[in-house]
Design an enzyme around this catalytic site. Structure first.
Site, short mmCIF file in Angstrom:
data_model
loop_
_atom_site.label_atom_id
_atom_site.label_comp_id
_atom_site.label_asym_id
_atom_site.label_seq_id
_atom_site.Cartn_x
_atom_site.Cartn_y
_atom_site.Cartn_z
N ASP A 165 -27.20 70.78 -45.09
CA ASP A 165 -28.28 70.30 -45.94
C ASP A 165 -29.30 69.61 -45.06
OD1 ASP A 165 -27.19 70.97 -48.31
OD2 ASP A 165 -26.31 69.00 -48.70
N ASP A 219 -23.37 68.54 -51.57
CA ASP A 219 -23.15 67.29 -52.29
C ASP A 219 -23.06 67.47 -53.79
OD1 ASP A 219 -25.81 67.88 -52.58
OD2 ASP A 219 -26.52 66.22 -51.33
N ASP A 274 -22.49 72.98 -55.60
CA ASP A 274 -22.16 73.37 -54.23
C ASP A 274 -20.68 73.70 -54.08
OD1 ASP A 274 -24.74 73.02 -53.33
OD2 ASP A 274 -24.42 70.93 -52.76
P1 ATP Z 1 -31.07 69.29 -49.39
O1 ATP Z 1 -30.43 70.45 -50.07
O2 ATP Z 1 -31.33 69.51 -47.96
O3 ATP Z 1 -30.45 67.98 -49.68
P2 ATP Z 1 -33.31 68.64 -51.02
O4 ATP Z 1 -32.79 67.32 -51.35
O5 ATP Z 1 -34.72 68.72 -50.60
O6 ATP Z 1 -32.55 69.37 -49.94
P3 ATP Z 1 -33.08 69.35 -53.74
O7 ATP Z 1 -32.45 68.06 -54.04
O8 ATP Z 1 -32.58 70.60 -54.36
O9 ATP Z 1 -33.07 69.62 -52.23
O10 ATP Z 1 -34.63 69.18 -54.05
C1 ATP Z 1 -35.52 70.27 -54.07
C2 ATP Z 1 -36.87 69.83 -54.53
O11 ATP Z 1 -36.80 69.32 -55.84
C3 ATP Z 1 -37.45 68.71 -53.69
O12 ATP Z 1 -38.22 69.20 -52.62
C4 ATP Z 1 -38.34 67.98 -54.67
O13 ATP Z 1 -39.62 68.59 -54.75
C5 ATP Z 1 -37.63 68.20 -55.99
N1 ATP Z 1 -36.81 67.05 -56.36
C6 ATP Z 1 -35.80 66.52 -55.65
N2 ATP Z 1 -35.25 65.49 -56.30
C7 ATP Z 1 -35.92 65.33 -57.45
C8 ATP Z 1 -35.83 64.45 -58.56
N3 ATP Z 1 -34.90 63.48 -58.61
N4 ATP Z 1 -36.70 64.59 -59.57
C9 ATP Z 1 -37.62 65.57 -59.52
N5 ATP Z 1 -37.75 66.42 -58.53
C10 ATP Z 1 -36.94 66.33 -57.49
#
Ligand code: ATP
Length: 872
Positions: free
Chosen positions: A335, A602, A606
């Site tokens: 991730d 996480d 997954d």
């Molecule tokens: P990783 O998988 O590396 O942890 P990540 O945290 O960027 O990556 P996601 O959590 O799936 O992956 O988030 C993808 C996208 O969704 C982010 O780039 C953001 O734009 C949006 N996002 C993340 N968290 C939130 C949230 N709590 N509320 C609204 N949008 C969110």
């Protein structure tokens, strides 16, 4: 103050409403007060099951004797006793007892290491107390608590569901049914089966989707599961493939050894007319000397020490075989957020589309679940998603008070964030007006907006993403509540875009180093993220990943044929906007290409990819219980560098096991071959059976055990990963073992014959032969400390203090063996002069040259990649 009826367990909660439960348990929707919770904790006790019955120490000690190698030894002791050869019986019995004791002590240590690790994985629960969300230890949950249910969380007590939004629960732990059950909170018939109780959620089950709250109705032994211990993220204590292979090897060896012993004894009688009893004793000595009975104990301690070292480095091993697999990993799929990056997020830029910055600040405050408060020392206390916390801090800089705002306008409806749809929506009543606010990835939110130039906003987003910034689009809509419905079947549309927020989350320094270390170790690192492709590629470049390109998106992956997908999986390093389903496909494709894959995760979604990966790695801090349970390894610090450190440790552990085997095999072989050779040639035995038993007893567990403490060899992270299905004895090592064993046999026989030819008494020549053999083993131990590298340097000599300690112990034991009158009486030994000792040293020392020469020849033949600073 409250009178909770003692008979709560007998209430059919599913047949009553949630309100009834609230009333009956004397609680409120905003939770118990801390005082009430403390009182109830006293009244009901902790939310843990009675500890499972532990195996008594006697049973554990007895288990040490349950081993085919030990059976053979016990058989030999009985036979020698029957023949009245008491010394042999005593020495064999001592070998068996010492071995069992060492195994027993080590196993106790291994168990306490596992216990410590279990406590590191202690489950937590999210409750509402005094009207606030709080994370507490799952053991402190009491009846009447309001439990908050979130995706991926393991439910820690039986609850009557009070609110549910898209809630479904995986009850397989309880019912065996793996399809998640929808939970509505509805009251059902009192006769309803467990799986049909839509108003209940049970301890030990996992939230699959949605969110909700529940009133705790039963804890500890009073829950349906009854056995709350199973809730504790279990650390399985199983054997590893290597141990199974060693066990098999042990059995095969025992058969071969018994056969060789029998043949030798018969040959002695038939060919050379030795007496049957004498030959029988020789056969027993031979068998006992050849059996590597110390191996199981050494394996256990090597693994236990490794697991402890890993835990100290924040990698918690949940399944022991992972320790071995770690060493052969060829690809890490990681991730990004929080693992490769710091997860210390700060809003860096905003672009306003409509309304004011203030309005945007209000929207992000309402559409978040995180909380930020100020600690006594003025530092910020953040709970929940760090990105949301960054938004709240940003709102505060605009003069807003997010907590007060949320309390004044509580959420009426909402769609929780999910990495599949990538946005979150929340509906609030603000001064009589229903305001729907949405925040999420620009690709997910901008197309739901009206009255803007979509392309222009996508271009703006890309320009920010190319600088490695993480993006959120924020939008809103005023709705009339009466006919408004919102869930995944009725998703928000026709929104007004308020603007974009760009957040910086820099890469971790240590991750950059770890990525470089992995590359040197022949391990490819792939970043798999839900983030924007440009953001991901920019961060990938900063981390030093190979071929970052512009990143491959999940949508692009979907368009590929299976063959192209598999090629892409192998070649690209940055996968962006992927969903958990892509992770599973990627693992499968990489494995089909022959890779050994570590995958991090996480979220609850997954879990399938984590299970499928060769080593699933869950986040200890941000991760859900579901992810943890699907994984082999849990990272206590969520840090990528820890994975690299764990791989290094995995390689060291495997190396040390191999080193012990490579030490034991030729030394045990030499001990027994001396007898075989003498009998076949028809010589007087150069070492008597009791003497050989002595050598075996003092060397077996002391010398080889020292290798379990061996630190990493230089270059562990400078060589390619070990083939997972490779042979137990590494390629090219077989010839070293044969050379070493032959050197020992020839040297020992030669010194014995030479002494005899010089007119030495039999007892004296034999004592010299025994000492020479033991010295051979001590010298060889120094060489065996390194598989490939030369041992001729300071760390080769002093790098592991257990090695010189074992050496000194053995030499003292040999001095006693040679000079102490009782020993002389028992073992027929004879004092030696300085000349003899010098001779023994001169004859045995060359074994170092043989082993080191073989290493040198091998290094020349199979050059290994040079490594720089390999410490990840
Ligand atoms: P990783 O998988 O590396 O942890 P990540 O945290 O960027 O990556 P996601 O959590 O799936 O992956 O988030 C993808 C996208 O969704 C982010 O780039 C953001 O734009 C949006 N996002 C993340 N968290 C939130 C949230 N709590 N509320 C609204 N949008 C969110």
């Amino acid at each position: 103050m409250f009178a909770v009826e003692k008979d709560t367990d007998r209430v059919q909660w599913h047949a009553h409403s949630a309100e009834k439960a609230i009333e009956h348990l004397d609680t409120r929707h905003d939770g118990l007060t801390h005082d009430e919770a403390a009182d109830r904790l006293k009244q009901y006790g902790r939310n843990v099951a009675a500890a499972p019955a532990q195996r008594g120490w006697l049973a554990r000690l007895a288990a040490q004797f349950h081993n085919i190698l030990i059976y053979v030894l016990i058989g030999a002791a009985l036979v020698t006793a029957a023949l009245g050869h008491w010394i042999d019986t005593a020495v064999i019995a001592l070998v068996v007892i010492i071995n069992a004791l060492i195994g027993f002590i080590q196993e106790g240590k291994a168990e306490s290491a596992m216990d410590a690790i279990r406590s590191m994985l202690a489950p937590e629960a999210m409750v509402r107390r005094n009207g606030q969300r709080e994370t507490i230890s799952a053991t402190e949950v009491v009846p009447g608590d309001i439990l908050i249910l979130e995706p991926g969380g393991r439910i820690s007590a039986d609850v009557r569901i009070a609110t549910a939004r898209g809630l479904s629960i995986d009850e397989s732990a309880l019912t065996g049914e793996s399809v998640p059950v929808e939970k509505t909170g509805a009251q059902v018939d009192s006769e309803a089966a467990l799986g049909d109780r839509h108003g209940m959620a049970y301890a030990g089950t996992l939230v699959a989707t949605g969110e909700g709250t529940g009133i705790v109705v039963a804890t500890a032994d009073r829950t349906e599961l009854g056995q709350v211990t199973e809730m504790l993220a279990s650390v399985e204590n199983v054997t590893t493939p290597l141990l199974r292979r060693l066990n098999r090897l042990g059995k095969q060896l025992s058969v071969i050894i018994l056969a060789v012993s029998a043949i030798t004894a018969v040959a002695g009688v038939v060919l050379h007319g030795f007496s049957a009893v004498e030959m029988f004793m020789a056969a027993v000595g031979l068998a006992v000397a050849a059996i590597p009975e110390g191996l199981p104990a050494i394996m256990t301690i090597t693994l236990a020490l490794g697991v402890q070292r890993l835990a100290r480095r924040n990698a918690i091993i949940r399944r022991l075989p992972a320790v071995e697999t770690l060493g052969s990993i060829t690809v890490i799929c990681s991730d990004k957020t929080g693992t490769l990056t710091r997860n210390e997020m700060t809003v860096q830029e905003v672009a306003i589309a409509n309304g004011s910055e203030q309005r945007l600040g209000e929207a992000v405050s309402l559409c978040s679940d995180a909380t930020v408060s100020v600690n006594k020392d003025d530092s910020l206390k953040i709970s929940g998603d760090p990105m949301e916390a960054a938004l709240l801090v940003y709102a505060q800089t605009l003069g807003l008070e997010p907590n007060a705002l949320r309390q004044a306008h509580p959420r009426l409806e909402g769609i929780p964030f999910d990495s599949t749809h990538r946005y979150m929506a929340s509906l609030h009543d603000i001064n009589g007006e229903h305001r729907l606010v949405v925040k999420g990835a620009p690709e997910a939110v901008v197309p739901r907006c009206q009255g803007i130039d979509e392309d222009e906003w996508h271009r703006k987003a890309e320009a920010m993403a190319e600088r490695g910034l993480r993006l959120l689009a924020v939008a809103e809509r005023i709705v009339s509540h009466d006919d408004f419905k919102m869930d995944l079947d009725h998703q928000p549309e026709d929104l007004t875009l308020l603007g974009l927020v760009a957040i910086i989350d820099p890469p971790r320094e240590e991750a950059i180093k770890a990525v470089a270390a992995c590359r040197r170790a022949g391990i490819r690192v792939k970043m798999i993220t839900g983030d924007h492709a440009h953001t991901a590629a920019a961060i990938g470049q900063q981390l030093g990943l190979e071929d970052t390109g512009r990143g491959v998106t999940g949508a692009e992956l979907d368009a590929l044929s299976d063959a192209d997908f598999s090629a892409k999986a192998g070649q690209a390093s940055v996968f962006a906007r992927v969903s958990p389903a892509h992770k599973l496909r990627l693992v499968k494709a990489l494995q089909a290409n022959g890779e050994i894959v570590a995958m991090t995760g996480d979220g609850v979604n997954d879990a399938p990819a984590l299970k499928r990966a060769d080593v699933g790695v869950a986040m200890g801090q941000q991760g859900t219980d579901a992810a943890r349970e699907a994984s082999e390894v849990v990272l206590a610090d969520d840090n990528f560098a820890t994975i690299a450190a764990a791989i290094r440790e995995g390689r060291v552990i495997y190396d040390n096991i191999v080193k012990s085997i490579l030490f034991m095999l030729p030394t045990n072989a030499a001990q027994s071959l001396i007898l075989v050779a003498a009998v076949f040639i028809g010589l007087t035995l150069p070492i008597t059976p009791p003497q050989i038993l002595w050598v075996n007893m003092i060397t077996a567990v002391t010398l080889a055990l020292a290798l379990a403490f061996e630190p990493a060899e230089e270059g562990v992270m400078g060589r390619a990963p070990r083939a997972a299905d490779g042979p137990l004895i590494p390629k090219g090592m077989g010839s070293r073992l044969i050379l070493v064993a032959c050197t020992m046999v020839i040297g020992t026989m030669a010194i014995f014959l030479w002494e005899r030819s010089q007119g030495a008494e039999l007892a004296e020549a034999r004592t010299l032969a025994v000492n020479t053999l033991v010295l051979f083993e001590v010298w060889y131990l120094f060489s065996a400390r390194r598989l490939h590298q030369s041992s001729f340097n300071l760390s080769g000599v002093l790098g592991n203090r257990y090695v010189p300690m074992a050496g000194v112990f053995i030499i003292l034991a040999q001095i006693a063996f040679t000079y102490a009158p009782p020993m002389q009486f028992l073992f027929d030994t004879h004092s030696l002069g300085v000349r003899e000792w010098i001779l023994a040293i001169l004859v045995s020392l060359p074994v170092i040259a043989v082993a080191e020469g073989h290493k040198w020849w091998q290094r020349k033949r199979l050059p290994m990649p040079k490594s720089g600073n390999e410490q990840p």
